[in-house]
Design an enzyme around this catalytic site. Sequence first.
Site, PDB file in Angstrom:
ATOM      1  CB  CYS A   1      -3.657   2.874  -1.784  1.00 33.39           C
ATOM      2  SG  CYS A   1      -4.909   4.107  -1.490  1.00 33.39           S
TER       3      CYS A   1
ATOM      4  CD  GLN B   1      -6.882  -4.550   4.067  1.00 27.84           C
ATOM      5  OE1 GLN B   1      -7.840  -5.265   4.393  1.00 27.84           O
ATOM      6  NE2 GLN B   1      -7.041  -3.297   3.675  1.00 27.84           N
TER       7      GLN B   1
ATOM      8  CG  HIS C   1      -1.917   0.961   1.364  1.00 31.24           C
ATOM      9  ND1 HIS C   1      -1.710   2.257   1.756  1.00 31.24           N
ATOM     10  CD2 HIS C   1      -3.248   0.858   1.109  1.00 31.24           C
ATOM     11  CE1 HIS C   1      -2.857   2.904   1.752  1.00 31.24           C
ATOM     12  NE2 HIS C   1      -3.809   2.078   1.361  1.00 31.24           N
TER      13      HIS C   1
ATOM     14  CG  ASP D   1       0.405  -2.440   6.209  1.00 37.53           C
ATOM     15  OD1 ASP D   1      -0.526  -2.480   7.040  1.00 37.53           O
ATOM     16  OD2 ASP D   1       0.327  -1.839   5.117  1.00 37.53           O
TER      17      ASP D   1
ATOM     18  CE  LYS E   1      -7.363  -0.122   6.154  1.00 38.00           C
ATOM     19  NZ  LYS E   1      -8.066   0.230   4.920  1.00 38.00           N
TER      20      LYS E   1
END
Length: 408
Positions: A362, A202, A122, A199, A225
Site C-alpha cells: 500500500c 506501525q 501508506h 500515522d 495491529k
Amino acid sequence: MLDVMKIRQDFPMLNGTKMHGQPLIYFDNGATTLKPQCVIDAVCDYLTNYSGNAHRGDYDLSHDVDTQFEKTRKLVAQLINCDHHEVVYTYGSTDSLNLVAFGYGMTHLNKDDEILLTVAEHASNTLPWFEVCDTIGSVVKYIDLNEEGAVTLENVAKAITDKTKIISIAQVSNVLGFNAPIKEICKLAHEKGIIVCVDGAQSIPHQKVDVKDLDVDFLVFSGHKMCGSTGVGILYGKYNLLQETKPTRWGGGSNSRYKSCGLVKLKTAPAKFEAGTPNIEGVIGLGAAIEYLMAIGMDNIHQYELKLRQYAVEKLLELDNIEVYNPNSHGAIAFNIKGVFSQDGASLFNTHGIAIRAGQHCAKILDEFLGISQTLRASFYFYNTFEEIDKFIEVCKKGDDFLDAFFG
Ligand code: PMP
C-alpha cells in the site's frame, strides 16, 4: 525480559494452526496481528452475555455496555498519555486519517496551502490528502527521505515553506520501518504554526508513545495491529483541535438537539464524531488488548522485537541470494530473493508455513525511491521467536534454487 514461550500459550493460532500442512510461522504482523485468548474472551463475553447498544439505554444491561465501552477509552488514554476526551473511536487508521483530512484539513486549508507527506506513506495517508487537494486546490509536497529511507529533521526543515500548514507522516513506515523524529518535527512545526498528524499504525503496537511528550496534534492507529479485532481504530487529537474538526459522518448519538436544517447542535468531542452504532465488541476487545500489552510492557515488547529484527537481518545479510533494503531500521524488513518475483517468493514461504507479505504494501509511490516495484516484507511481533527466524532463513537459502525448491 519477555517469557515468549508463556506468551505464545496465550495465542490459539500459535498452538496448532497449520498453513500448508506446516506449523504456522506468522511474519505478517504489519498487516494484522494474531489475537490472544483474553481478547477473544472479552469479545465473546460481550456477544454472549451483554450485547446491548452503547450510550442508548437506561437499563442495567446498557449500563454494563457503557462501562466497558468507556473503559477502553480510558485505557487508550493511559497507553498514549492523554485525556480520555481526546480519544475518538473510529473504524481504523484509514478512517481516522480520513477524519483528519476531511474534518480538519478540508475546513482549515486554503488554495495553494501545502501539506507535507513522504513517498513512504501508506495509501491511507496519501489518498485522503490528494482528494482534499483536488477539491480545494491545496498542494501535496514531499519530504525527501535520506539515502537509507529515513525521515530526518533536516529534510523536514528543507521541505517547509511559508505555505506549509500540515505535516502528515508515519511514525514508523510499514515498508522501510524507520522511526521518524516526531518530537523534533513537532517542535519545529509548531514554531511555524504547522499542525502535525502522525500515522501511528506501525508504532503504537510496538513501542511506548507519549503524545504529550511528543506534542503531536493528531495521532491515528488501528486495533487489529495490536492484538485487537478489525474494524476499530483510534483518532487522538488535542482537544481544541478536535473541537475545531468537523465530523465526517452524521447521525444518531452525535448531536444534542436538532430542529431542522441549519439548527443542529452537536455534542462535544469525542461524541460528535461517533455517529451511529459503533463496533462495540471491537472497542471492548481493544480494551482487553491494551491491558494485555501494558501488562507485558511496551518497552519490553520494543526491546525484544529489536533483538529479533537484528538477529534476522544479520542472518539475511550472510546470504548471497538475498537483498535487504532497510538493514538499519527498526520495523519491518523489506527484502527480496535475488532474481525471484516477490509474489513467487511469498508462495515459497507459504509452502513452508511461513506468512510473509509480498508486493507494494500500500506504499505505491515508494517504488521509485527503492528502485524496484515489489518487495517481500517480514514483520515481527513479540510472540515471534529466534527459532522461527532460523526456519525462515533456511527457506531463504532455498530461494537460490527457486524452481527446484518450489516445485521439487
Ligand atoms: N498506515 C500504515 C502505516 C499502515 O501500515 C496501515 C495498515 N497497513 C494503515 C495506515 C491503514 O490501517 P487500516 O487498514 O487498519 O485502516
